[in-house]
Design an enzyme around this catalytic site. Structure first.
Site, PDB file in Angstrom:
ATOM      1  N   CYS A   1       0.839  -1.202   0.000  1.00 40.84           N
ATOM      2  CA  CYS A   1       0.000   0.000   0.000  1.00 40.84           C
ATOM      3  C   CYS A   1       0.877   1.257   0.000  1.00 40.84           C
ATOM      4  O   CYS A   1       1.529   1.539  -0.982  1.00 40.84           O
ATOM      5  CB  CYS A   1      -0.975  -0.037   1.168  1.00 40.84           C
TER       6      CYS A   1
ATOM      7  N   HIS B   1      -3.612  -5.443   1.237  1.00 41.95           N
ATOM      8  CA  HIS B   1      -2.829  -5.659   2.464  1.00 41.95           C
ATOM      9  C   HIS B   1      -2.789  -7.134   2.857  1.00 41.95           C
ATOM     10  O   HIS B   1      -3.703  -7.608   3.544  1.00 41.95           O
ATOM     11  CB  HIS B   1      -3.473  -4.887   3.617  1.00 41.95           C
TER      12      HIS B   1
ATOM     13  N   GLU C   1      -0.966  -8.472   5.122  1.00 35.95           N
ATOM     14  CA  GLU C   1      -0.774  -8.615   6.584  1.00 35.95           C
ATOM     15  C   GLU C   1      -2.086  -8.508   7.341  1.00 35.95           C
ATOM     16  O   GLU C   1      -2.146  -8.837   8.524  1.00 35.95           O
ATOM     17  CB  GLU C   1       0.237  -7.570   7.080  1.00 35.95           C
TER      18      GLU C   1
END
Lengths: 248, 969
Positions: free
Chosen positions: A96, A212, A214
């Site tokens: 990002c 994302h 994560e």
């Protein structure tokens, strides 16, 4: 088995460093969070790590434009170190805002000669939703060819834009948005050129992506996990695990 | 300007219109605001640079820092000139002193870039300011261009407008504004010997918002000292005694005479409250005496036990008046202020979630229905959403829960509630400054922004407010606050122990409130000269009282000071030692070698007169109530889509999708649930410190019930907040509540009576349900005065007061994330049931309501429930429809409960196994039918109460997005 050493970079306004560290550790890496100013003071840190990750956030408020200030700072002070990580067989991952930073730092482009940038979403504002992205080639070390990843995106400036008449080389388009299980919205949520969601470089060892990974490592992070049929391990964790495997 | 300095102006424009996001957004907003002839607006970003800069250096900055060569081009000039074409051209520049975050970030990067150039040792950049130029196609007349600029492109309370139409050209600003110089002069305000009228005039002229009783107490205090107060002394007292800071209405003694409460509503009663808040809301907490309440009503936020070594802190604030004048800045600084409450709670909690609730008028209101001095509700809504979005997202805190309520009485005075949840180690909850501790201010610099915020918030809004109180408006700089957060948590968790003994935030009232509160027991000496300023020219009282954002105040023992300053420097946060906590019980301020204030802490904090207030209440007759005309529908099939499309019911994802719900990776239940993205009852977040436990966040609010009875409103709001978190898996045994009172006014006895009734409702429900209050806040003057002409033009009253609004926020602890339940239907064939209190929707018997909540919570906890959804606005049919939408499934039900009763206040359940219902006692439970996979919503009722509609059709109605058009935000 060797445990890869990961540096997750922190800077004013970066805000995804903790969950990014948690994802790397869950995947089996050793990970420390370091402020970019400490790295600039002591660039030799980069010589001792296998992976540099620039996580998401709003580095320096995304002022001027997303990732510009941190990207230009890193280009000035850390260009050799970043290329060193890659060329030693390590990996560089930008997520990002980290992707925006890597683009602004000159590490990722549409091809050997064509630059790329991340411009404002076509919808005109920040958008947080889940998207399906697909890896269409086997050029990038962190991704599995043909695999689909269901992940959250959350950005205002994620539209890949390139000069008039240019195109994103097929091997650089690491991820593209695809139609998946999400309910609504355009398949290409930000109007990106060729629905590209992530870029890699000529070596395949640098990856920048807007969604994302994560944020989807556990089942309960999935937007409809309560409806059942969701595996324990999130799609995002697969990317971190593949990176760790590649470095062992 | 310093001798030898040059100024440069860099103009950056997108090469292709498609890459001009700003221009496209503005042209969209312009057309929406009624400028329908506009065909295009193109935007150019302007950077003005001041410093010792060669042309080559300016060009390097333009090319390498300010321009993206893939999509933009730039022009670099020394003078500002209008372009040579004949389009309408408008420039917008921030006024001097207004926070310019982009310029702050860019300055550091520009200096670094210049320093890296070997050939440019002489180059130095001193200041950057930013602005916008707009080329407008489709209008020509100057008055239209001016209206466009004022209504769409700029906010004149903080920006200046320059126009070029035809040959008529405003002079563009060429130079950087120079701040005024302030020659020191200590001012005293003569109040000794003044009579009531003269005292009132002093209060009015100084915008102190102190009443005559309070002014008399101040006069008498200084008479005993034998001197007049200085201006800063008087302003400090006004700030400390403001409604915003001391909550003198809610804490006052009240004699209530009027109708009784609940089942006793038909009898007249007389009740004495020695302290309204302590005798109701806080009394419930005291009597419930829950061991898991770790800190209540004592700190910047309430804290409950997470079940391990951590506590969970929660605070909800309002930022109504600033948001009325500058919605974007108002809501953003509201978020920022509430996050600082969490940082300033105990020795600092780590923020893990934000919440937001807005109350506004109909965003689709015709432009000519909006009074002078009021921003259109559409602009307010877009602005407050954008403010929450930009501040919360930048802070890296997920905005996970919220609400939106529409009523046209919020037209001149919208409500903006911002909440923040944090996680804190239990051993970091206790705090107190010690005698000899240094006073350290850290974070943003102090400017003239936001002076008088506390007193401004305490007055009423008028048509001239935007001009008079422009200085109370502020722009936030989230990245400054994020740096403070990072630095503070490092200092809190320092290996040698916490580096400070106390902390609080600078809220409304600035250093005056922060240092004043911390020094209440000890006293302090502060050198105002040492406070870092954004620019010169501030007077000493402005330094002390400025509400400038993103500042925290720490008490630091002298031996830890150096270590703390190093930590803050490493995080690029300015931290400055400005004084010391003395132990002599006085606030002493120095400036330029002079003592400008010497205030007795005891008088400051305990001297405010608290007269007994009288309160009455008569139940309004039905025809006194301003009721909306309720449309009559021919049948349920027709009514349900209309209800789903109602502003107060329809989907909110146009708003919630702009908030980062996922940052920190902790969202377990998001605003949208299920494959079909239906509405969730409450949000659930999973901070890593307290795993596997998670936190549920819900809210309840029903302002329109307050027209009928604020007592019932309070109970219903609590009941709804409770139902919200119970639906996702929380249990009343572990639910805490927060109150936010926003009243139209409390000047009259009946208004006081309405406040008493709401407070008593809070007590009664909290006790009945076993759910303690842990924190709260009030804002009691929410009304707007129209000019006489405008009132006549619009046919509106001179004064529009908001409906008395009580927001209840609920915080529930759940032991394990995987036990959470969502509202979306899960599986075809499952049983659907409705559960109500055994007395239906009556709130006269709260004990039976408590049984209802416990029964449902136990059932959800047992794992028998596949989906659970609270019945509120719209009633049963809407609730079921939402569950179908979320699950992408149908329902086939038969029921004898009213389909569209807003007041039903129960639960709809989907059960894995219908047998689970047989053991339920003390509630009214009715099996309704089953979940189906044919994507149709079928109700077998009598006559008009039957319906059979595709879920897709209901979803289309529901997704109308509450009238907000975010494309231009």
């Amino acid at each position: 088995m060797r445990q890869p050493r990961v540096i997750v970079l922190r800077a004013a306004g970066i805000n995804c460093e903790q969950e990014t560290q948690a994802a790397w550790e869950l995947a089996g890496a050793r990970c420390m969070i370091v402020h970019v100013n400490r790295v600039i003071e002591n660039p030799s840190m980069l010589a001792e790590c296998d992976v540099l990750t620039v996580p998401g956030g709003f580095s320096y408020g995304d002022d001027i434009s997303a990732g510009r200030i941190l990207g230009r700072r890193m280009m000035l002070a850390l260009a050799d170190g970043l290329i060193g990580v890659r060329d030693r067989g390590g990996l560089v991952l930008g997520i990002c805002n980290g992707f925006q930073v890597l683009v602004q730092a000159g590490l990722l482009a549409a091809g050997d000669t064509a630059p790329a940038t991340l411009a404002f979403n076509t919808c005109g504002h920040y958008l947080c939703r889940w998207v399906t992205v697909e890896c269409a080639n086997d050029h990038c070390v962190l991704l599995e060819r043909g695999r689909r990843y269901f992940l959250p995106m959350a950005h205002a400036e994620g539209r890949i834009a390139i000069p008039e008449g240019a195109e994103v080389a097929a091997d650089r388009a690491a991820l593209r948005y695809a139609a998946g299980v999400e309910r609504v919205g355009d398949v290409n949520p930000n109007g990106s050129w060729g629905a590209v969601a992530g870029l890699t470089d000529a070596t395949g060892r640098v990856l920048g992506m807007m969604p994302h990974p994560e944020r989807f490592v556990r089942r309960t992070q999935h937007p409809f996990w309560t409806a059942g049929d969701v595996p324990e391990e999130g799609d995002g964790l697969a990317i971190f695990k593949r990176a760790v495997d590649a470095l062992r | 300007m310093v001798v030898g300095e040059t100024t440069w102006r860099i103009e950056v424009t997108a090469t292709r219109a498609e890459d001009d996001a700003r221009g496209r957004a503005m042209s969209h907003a312009a057309r929406q605001a009624g400028f329908t002839s506009i065909t295009a607006i193109r935007a150019t970003r302007i950077y003005k640079l001041r410093g010792h800069l060669s042309a080559a250096a300016a060009d390097v900055l333009a090319a390498q820092l300010f321009t993206d060569p893939v999509i933009e081009t730039y022009v670099c000039t020394q003078h500002a000139n209008w372009p040579d074409d004949d389009t309408v051209c408008i420039e917008v520049h921030l006024q001097p002193g207004v926070m310019d975050p982009v310029a702050q970030s860019a300055l550091g990067a520009a200096a670094e870039l210049l320093a890296s150039r070997a050939a440019s040792e002489a180059d130095h950049i001193a200041e950057i300011r930013t602005g916008w130029r707009y080329h407008v196609a489709g209008i020509a007349k100057r008055h239209l261009a001016k209206e466009l600029a004022q209504q769409v492109l700029a906010n004149t309370c903080m920006e200046s407008i320059y126009l070029r139409t035809g040959d008529h050209r405003d002079d563009l600003p060429q130079r950087f504004p120079e701040p005024p110089v302030f020659p020191f002069e200590k001012r005293t305000i003569a109040i000794l010997g003044l009579d009531d009228d003269a005292l009132a005039e002093v209060s009015r002229a100084g915008r102190l918002f102190l009443n005559v009783t309070e002014m008399r107490a101040i006069r008498d205090h200084f008479a005993a000292l034998g001197r007049d107060p200085s201006d800063v002394e008087l302003e400090t007292i006004a700030q400390t005694w403001s409604e915003h800071c001391v909550h003198k209405t809610l804490k006052s003694a009240v004699t209530y005479r009027g109708k009784g409460f609940g089942a006793k509503r038909d009898r007249d009663v007389e009740v004495q409250y020695a302290n309204l808040l302590k005798d109701t809301v806080m009394r419930a907490t005291r009597e419930l005496n829950k061991p898991w309440c770790l800190s209540v009503f004592a700190d910047n936020a309430g804290i409950i036990d997470a079940g391990n070594d951590y506590g969970v802190a929660f605070k909800v604030e309002t930022h109504n008046h600033p948001s009325a004048i500058e919605p974007y800045g108002g809501s953003a600084t509201g978020v920022g202020g509430c996050i600082r409450d969490i940082l300033g709670c105990g020795l600092g909690a780590r923020p893990v979630a934000n919440t937001d609730v807005f109350c506004v008028a109909n965003p689709e209101m015709a432009n000519d229905r909006v009074p002078v001095g009021v921003l259109h509700p559409q602009r307010i809504l877009r602005g407050v959403v954008a403010g929450v979005r930009d501040y919360g997202n930048r802070m890296g805190i997920p905005t996970v829960a919220g609400g939106l309520f529409f009523d046209d009485r919020y037209l001149g005075n919208p409500l903006v509630f911002c909440g923040c949840v944090g996680v804190i180690p239990k051993e970091r909850i206790a705090k107190a400054p010690c005698k000899g501790d240094r006073i350290v201010v850290a974070g943003g610099r102090t400017g003239r922004d936001g002076i008088g915020g506390a007193t401004f918030s305490s007055g009423e809004l008028t048509d001239a407010h935007a001009d008079e109180f422009a200085h109370a408006v502020q722009i936030g700089n989230a990245i400054e606050e994020k740096k403070v957060l990072d630095a503070q948590l490092r200092a809190r968790d320092h290996e040698g122990g916490c580096l400070y003994s106390c902390v609080t935030d600078c809220g409304a009232g600035g250093l005056s409130s922060a240092v004043g509160e911390m020094a209440e027991e000890l006293g302090a000496v502060v050198d105002l000269d040492r406070v870092p300023l954004k620019y010169s020219g501030l007077r000493y009282n402005e330094i002390w009282l400025s509400e400038a954002q993103e500042r925290m105040v720490f008490a630091v023992s002298p031996e830890k000071l150096d270590t703390l300053l190093v930590v803050f420097a490493e995080e690029e946060v300015e931290a400055t030692d400005i004084g010391v906590f003395t132990g002599d019980g006085r606030i002493q301020l120095h400036y330029a070698g002079n003592e400008v204030a010497l205030l007795d802490c005891d008088f400051l904090h305990n001297g405010v007169p608290m007269p007994t207030r009288a309160a009455t209440w008569t139940t309004p007759r039905n025809d006194d109530l301003e009721s909306e005309s309720i449309p009559v529908y021919p049948n349920a099939e027709f009514e349900l889509p209309h209800l789903l499309a109602d502003l107060n019911i329809c989907a909110r994802d146009a708003i919630t999708r702009q908030y980062d719900q996922e940052v920190q990776g902790g969202s377990v239940i998001k605003p949208a649930v299920g494959r079909g993205e239906g509405p969730s009852d409450a949000a659930v977040v999973a901070p890593h410190e307290i795993a596997p436990a998670v936190v549920a966040l819900g809210k309840g609010m029903c302002p329109r019930v307050s027209d009928r009875d604020p007592y019932e409103m309070a109970i219903r709001a609590i009941d709804e907040a409770l139902r919200n978190v119970i639906c996702v898996g929380a249990h009343p045994e572990r639910i805490a509540l927060l109150d936010n009172f926003c009243w139209g006014g409390v000047g009259g006895e009946n208004e006081m009576g309405s406040l008493v009734r709401a407070c008593q409702g809070c007590y009664d429900a909290a006790i009945a349900y076993g759910t303690p209050f842990i924190s709260g806040k009030d804002s009691l003057n929410n009304q707007f005065s129209l000019s006489p002409d405008d009132a006549e033009r619009l046919g509106l009253p001179r004064r529009i007061a908001i409906p008395h609004t009580l927001l209840i926020s609920a915080l529930g602890m759940i032991d394990d994330a995987t036990r959470c339940v969502t509202s979306d239907l899960k599986r075809s064939g499952n049983t659907l049931a409705v559960v109500l209190g055994d007395k239906g929707s009556s709130f006269d018997d709260l004990a039976s309501r408590a049984v209802l909540h416990n029964v449902v919570a136990n059932l959800v906890g047992s794992g028998a429930v596949a989906a659970c959804h609270d019945i509120s606005d719209g009633g049963l049919a809407v609730t079921l429809a939402e569950m179908c939408i979320g699950g992408k499934l149908g329902a086939n039900v038969r029921c004898d409960v009213p389909l569209f009763d807003d007041m039903l206040a129960g639960y709809v359940l989907e059960l894995h196994d219908a047998d689970a219902l047989s053991s339920l006692t003390g509630v009214d439970v009715r099996t309704m039918g089953t979940v189906t996979d044919d994507a149709r919503f079928v109700i077998h009722g009598e006559g008009r109460n039957s319906l059979d509609v595709p879920v897709a059709e209901l979803e289309r109605a529901w997704r109308r997005q509450c009238g907000i058009d975010m494309e231009s935000a």
